[in-house]
Design a protein around this motif. Sequence first.
Motif, PDB file in Angstrom:
ATOM      1  N   GLU A 121      -2.971   4.873  -2.836  1.00  0.00           N
ATOM      2  CA  GLU A 121      -2.347   3.557  -2.799  1.00  0.00           C
ATOM      3  C   GLU A 121      -1.238   3.466  -3.851  1.00  0.00           C
TER       4      GLU A 121
ATOM      5  N   ARG B 100       5.366  -4.474  -1.401  1.00  0.00           N
ATOM      6  CA  ARG B 100       4.277  -3.893  -2.180  1.00  0.00           C
ATOM      7  C   ARG B 100       2.924  -4.098  -1.524  1.00  0.00           C
TER       8      ARG B 100
ATOM      9  N   MET C 135       2.622   2.803  -3.044  1.00  0.00           N
ATOM     10  CA  MET C 135       3.279   1.612  -3.588  1.00  0.00           C
ATOM     11  C   MET C 135       4.479   1.998  -4.456  1.00  0.00           C
TER      12      MET C 135
ATOM     13  N   THR D 165      -4.454  -5.007  -6.218  1.00  0.00           N
ATOM     14  CA  THR D 165      -3.875  -4.383  -5.021  1.00  0.00           C
ATOM     15  C   THR D 165      -4.855  -4.580  -3.871  1.00  0.00           C
TER      16      THR D 165
END
Length: 135
Positions: free
Chosen positions: A120, A132, A124, A48
């Motif tokens: 996060e 995303r 998401m 990520t």
Amino acid sequence: MNISLRRGERIFINGAVLKVDRKVCLELLNDVTFLLESHVMQAEAATTPLKRLYFIIQTMLMSPNDCETALQLCREMFISLSSSAHDPRIMEGLRTAVRNIEDKKMFEALKAVRGLFPVEAELMASEPEGAREVA
């Protein structure tokens, strides 16, 4: 500062990697930069935007004498995240991380970014499948 390590565990101190063959307690007598193996993120886990930032900062901490490229990547990542992050918790965490990096407190920067992982993940999970990125 005292650090206890289990058999086979590694610690990264000022760019050096130490691995112990038995349970040991280390006493660090001066100001050093260190990272315990349990806090080390592997490259494949940096999936990520914030985890990639963590990985970059980690690289700077683990190789303090050779971090110019990582520092440039870190700057680019901060710019990208700052322009795409709209959540105030993310923005405040990024500001904290930047201050820590400017003060050469890489471990504190890692803690600030690691603390943003749940935010996060929450953001998401609430986004539609196609979007995303950190919002």
